[in-house]
Design a protein around this motif. Structure first.
Motif, PDB file in Angstrom:
ATOM      1  N   LEU A   1       0.852  -1.188   0.000  1.00 43.77           N
ATOM      2  CA  LEU A   1       0.000   0.000   0.000  1.00 43.77           C
ATOM      3  C   LEU A   1       0.885   1.235   0.000  1.00 43.77           C
ATOM      4  O   LEU A   1       1.580   1.520   0.970  1.00 43.77           O
ATOM      5  N   GLY A   2       0.881   1.943  -1.119  1.00 42.67           N
ATOM      6  CA  GLY A   2       1.695   3.142  -1.256  1.00 42.67           C
ATOM      7  C   GLY A   2       3.097   2.877  -1.762  1.00 42.67           C
ATOM      8  O   GLY A   2       3.819   3.812  -2.113  1.00 42.67           O
TER       9      GLY A   2
ATOM     10  N   GLY B   1       1.232   1.829  -4.842  1.00 43.23           N
ATOM     11  CA  GLY B   1       1.636   3.232  -4.905  1.00 43.23           C
ATOM     12  C   GLY B   1       1.400   3.873  -6.252  1.00 43.23           C
ATOM     13  O   GLY B   1       0.330   3.725  -6.854  1.00 43.23           O
ATOM     14  N   ASP B   2       2.425   4.584  -6.726  1.00 47.24           N
ATOM     15  CA  ASP B   2       2.276   5.330  -7.980  1.00 47.24           C
ATOM     16  C   ASP B   2       2.687   4.510  -9.198  1.00 47.24           C
ATOM     17  O   ASP B   2       2.847   5.053 -10.283  1.00 47.24           O
ATOM     18  N   LYS B   3       2.843   3.192  -9.021  1.00 44.40           N
ATOM     19  CA  LYS B   3       3.285   2.352 -10.146  1.00 44.40           C
ATOM     20  C   LYS B   3       2.231   2.272 -11.246  1.00 44.40           C
ATOM     21  O   LYS B   3       2.548   2.134 -12.418  1.00 44.40           O
ATOM     22  N   ALA B   4       0.946   2.302 -10.864  1.00 43.60           N
ATOM     23  CA  ALA B   4      -0.166   2.331 -11.826  1.00 43.60           C
ATOM     24  C   ALA B   4      -0.075   1.206 -12.858  1.00 43.60           C
ATOM     25  O   ALA B   4      -0.172   1.424 -14.059  1.00 43.60           O
ATOM     26  N   TYR B   5       0.094  -0.033 -12.385  1.00 44.57           N
ATOM     27  CA  TYR B   5       0.131  -1.175 -13.293  1.00 44.57           C
ATOM     28  C   TYR B   5      -1.250  -1.390 -13.909  1.00 44.57           C
ATOM     29  O   TYR B   5      -2.249  -1.486 -13.199  1.00 44.57           O
ATOM     30  N   VAL B   6      -1.289  -1.518 -15.223  1.00 44.85           N
ATOM     31  CA  VAL B   6      -2.568  -1.670 -15.919  1.00 44.85           C
ATOM     32  C   VAL B   6      -3.287  -2.935 -15.456  1.00 44.85           C
ATOM     33  O   VAL B   6      -4.506  -2.935 -15.258  1.00 44.85           O
TER      34      VAL B   6
ATOM     35  N   THR C   1      -6.676  -2.347  -7.509  1.00 44.04           N
ATOM     36  CA  THR C   1      -6.327  -1.046  -6.936  1.00 44.04           C
ATOM     37  C   THR C   1      -7.588  -0.256  -6.619  1.00 44.04           C
ATOM     38  O   THR C   1      -7.719   0.323  -5.526  1.00 44.04           O
ATOM     39  N   GLU C   2      -8.518  -0.248  -7.540  1.00 41.48           N
ATOM     40  CA  GLU C   2      -9.774   0.472  -7.327  1.00 41.48           C
ATOM     41  C   GLU C   2     -10.609  -0.190  -6.239  1.00 41.48           C
ATOM     42  O   GLU C   2     -11.247   0.490  -5.428  1.00 41.48           O
ATOM     43  N   ARG C   3     -10.579  -1.525  -6.194  1.00 40.16           N
ATOM     44  CA  ARG C   3     -11.360  -2.240  -5.177  1.00 40.16           C
ATOM     45  C   ARG C   3     -10.873  -1.889  -3.770  1.00 40.16           C
ATOM     46  O   ARG C   3     -11.683  -1.609  -2.877  1.00 40.16           O
TER      47      ARG C   3
END
Length: 388
Positions: free
Chosen positions: A144-145, A272-277, A283-285
């Motif tokens: 987380l983060g 965190g800010d990795k934003a893996y597709v 992530t949203e859940r």
């Protein structure tokens, strides 16, 4: 967990003490202006779990202090708090758990403390409980983060961005065999097939090499033209957060402190800010799980008239999503409860402007009606007070 501060600037002692006082899980056991005094204190107090250390100090500097503790086998975790960014690489070579650049934000400090607490609890488990089976691993994973893996031997130093991503992917699907073809598609999509497969081979090798210093190389298993990660006894922060949040079906006066502790476990979005597709859905859940939990907690705090704590939590949600009307509604109720008519009006007016500017819409009739009734309630309170 007991912590110490090592900085030759007494002002930093005051600043860090004040920030750490907001985190009930930690207690500042001592503050020192030189490394020698800190070492003497640690020799007499074996219960210290974490040290916040400045790098640039007179006499023995922070890097030398860290090297001395590591060579002595001290279990104390280290966090560098410094004005200099130049020593980050050298710091991580000494296995410090974090590197904070001044000025340090409360949220950033909280994330660091959470990571240290997770490590400390895992270490306490191994020292205070019945010894685990020989093949059981005891380590903590922060997802987380950030993406951090650590145990009493130190923390993983990722060799490449792709090996970090591969670990995150296997972590999310831990215990399952993931075919090589799926890994190639999800992690190396867009590359030519042969090149992507070679890149996967290299990344698996790099991941195992990254985990090897902590004795974790074997957690990455090759199975039937695929890979899996086996984690026995690992403490995983997002798993812990979900389990504890789901346990609290009702948040009342008996469970508020527990709920506040659960909220602090969520130190940022998944990875965190990795934003893996490939991780967008999860992530949203988890983000929505956190938002829902905080709204429940805020409602409980409001009912207990702890408007200060409720407001702090809701403002965090508002900063993350300023368009969430339900958060604005709760904040408006707090303004009315505290008799802050001016603040209530400013909050509502700013929200109306935001909706108009960003979406070209007006607030719902329910919110407008609530605002009118809360303003009237503020006026009635003022009149009643004037008559007394």
């Amino acid at each position: 967990m007991r912590v110490i501060l090592v900085d030759d600037d007494p002002t930093m002692h005051l600043i860090l003490r004040k920030m750490l006082q907001k985190l009930p899980e930690v207690h500042v056991a001592g503050a020192f202006t030189d490394a020698k005094s800190a070492v003497s204190f640690l020799q007499e107090h074996a219960d210290i779990g974490l040290a916040f250390v400045d790098i640039s100090m007179k006499g023995e500097n922070g890097l030398e202090f860290a090297a001395r503790l590591r060579s002595s086998g001290s279990p104390v975790q280290l966090v560098f708090v410094t004005s200099h960014k130049d020593f980050a690489l050298e710091a991580y070579e000494l296995s410090v758990i974090d590197y904070l650049v001044k000025p340090v934000s409360q949220e950033r400090l909280q994330r660091t403390v959470h990571r240290a607490l997770t490590n400390w609890r895992a270490f306490q488990w191994t020292t205070n409980q019945v010894p685990p089976p020989q093949d059981a691993e005891r380590f903590s994973i922060t997802a987380l983060g950030d993406i951090v893996v650590s145990n009493e031997a130190g923390r993983v130093k990722w060799i490449s961005r792709k090996c970090t991503e591969l670990f995150a992917y296997l972590l999310l699907y831990r215990g399952r065999r993931i075919p090589r073809s799926k890994l190639v598609t999800d992690i190396f999509g867009g590359m030519e097939q042969a090149g992507a497969e070679n890149y996967l081979n290299t990344t698996v090798y790099q991941l195992r090499k990254s985990l090897e210093p902590l004795g974790m190389r074997e957690v990455i298993r090759s199975e039937n033209d695929g890979y899996a990660i086996e984690l026995k006894g690992a403490i995983i922060d997002y798993v812990e957060f979900e389990a504890k949040a789901n346990e609290l079906h009702t948040i009342d006066s008996d469970h508020v402190e527990i709920a506040l502790g659960v909220e602090r476990l969520y130190t940022g979005d998944l990875f965190g800010d990795k934003a893996y597709v490939w991780a967008i859905h999860e992530t949203e859940r988890y983000s929505q799980m956190y938002v829902s939990f905080v709204k429940r907690l805020a409602a409980a705090l409001i009912s207990l008239r702890d408007t200060s704590s409720a407001s702090k939590l809701l403002l965090k949600l508002n900063q993350h999503n300023p368009l969430d009307e339900s958060v604005i509604r709760q904040l408006m109720m707090i303004r009315e409860m505290t008799g802050d008519k001016k603040g209530l009006t400013a909050l509502y007016t700013d929200y109306v402007r935001l909706l108009n500017r960003e979406l070209n819409i007006r607030p719902s009739e329910e919110l407008t009606g609530l605002y009118d009734s809360l303003v009237q309630a503020c006026m009635d309170k003022k009149i009643k007070t004037a008559k007394l």
